[in-house]
Design an enzyme around this catalytic site. Sequence first.
Site, mmCIF file in Angstrom:
data_model
loop_
_atom_site.group_PDB
_atom_site.id
_atom_site.type_symbol
_atom_site.label_atom_id
_atom_site.label_comp_id
_atom_site.label_asym_id
_atom_site.label_seq_id
_atom_site.Cartn_x
_atom_site.Cartn_y
_atom_site.Cartn_z
ATOM 1 N N CYS A 97 0.836 -1.205 0.000
ATOM 2 C CA CYS A 97 0.000 0.000 0.000
ATOM 3 C C CYS A 97 0.872 1.256 0.000
ATOM 4 O O CYS A 97 1.517 1.536 -0.996
ATOM 5 C CB CYS A 97 -1.008 -0.035 1.145
ATOM 6 N N HIS A 175 -3.813 -4.754 1.034
ATOM 7 C CA HIS A 175 -3.242 -5.084 2.340
ATOM 8 C C HIS A 175 -3.308 -6.587 2.607
ATOM 9 O O HIS A 175 -4.211 -7.074 3.301
ATOM 10 C CB HIS A 175 -3.988 -4.333 3.443
ATOM 11 N N GLU A 177 -1.527 -8.193 4.598
ATOM 12 C CA GLU A 177 -1.176 -8.433 5.999
ATOM 13 C C GLU A 177 -2.352 -8.343 6.950
ATOM 14 O O GLU A 177 -2.276 -8.769 8.114
ATOM 15 C CB GLU A 177 -0.105 -7.433 6.438
#
Length: 237
Positions: A97, A175, A177
């Site tokens: 990002c 994202h 994660e």
Amino acid sequence: MRALVIQHDHVSPPGAVGRRLEECGVEIVFHEVVPEARHFTPDVRTVFPDVAGFDLVVAMGAPWSVYDEERIGSWVSDELDLLRHADASGVPVLGICFGGQLVAAAHGGAVVPAERAEIGWAPVRTDDPSLVGEGPWFQWHMDRWDLPGGAREIARNDASSQAFVLRRNLAVQFHPELDAAMLDLWLTNGGAQVARAHGRDPDELLAETVEREQAGRTRAAALVDGFLDRVSELTGH
């Protein structure tokens, strides 16, 4: 292997990406740029580590814009220098990002406001599903990149470019994660108001993230494996 994880603020840890790196035997060394006490005044001074001591770099997300140096200060230009030095030294970089936008900017691409914000889970169109799957991936961004010269875009959607490879750099706009605990941190640190301003219900976002968390972790692991095997060539054969 040792990874330098650049964590720009206290609510943007590597999450599922970090867990997969550790499962692959990678030692993670963190560099936090903006401490929690300065979250709303992020124009701090920081000294980044020398990338020569690491096998790879992971640049995480952040709630700010790459081009807003008046607000976030000189550390952006220092980090851009770090990413250029990593590239010149052959140290692979995974940018997520904001981190992906930094990779684009470091190598001659532009980062500009997107025509519309993306918040929530969304699929992407991918040319290389074994590296970047079609998702759905969690999105939270108001900016987009223009590709740097020589980059190969491998994923996109109607809002923006979503992933590119440049030499041993992989940048993703989404994202991988993210988990529910992380999203809850975002929402309680000003994100809920941002989500509502863009027509998204924070409770619905959190509930959907809980539902998708396990599948998202599996996709994140596959992305990390692809990065290590094929982009960084650290574990490929």
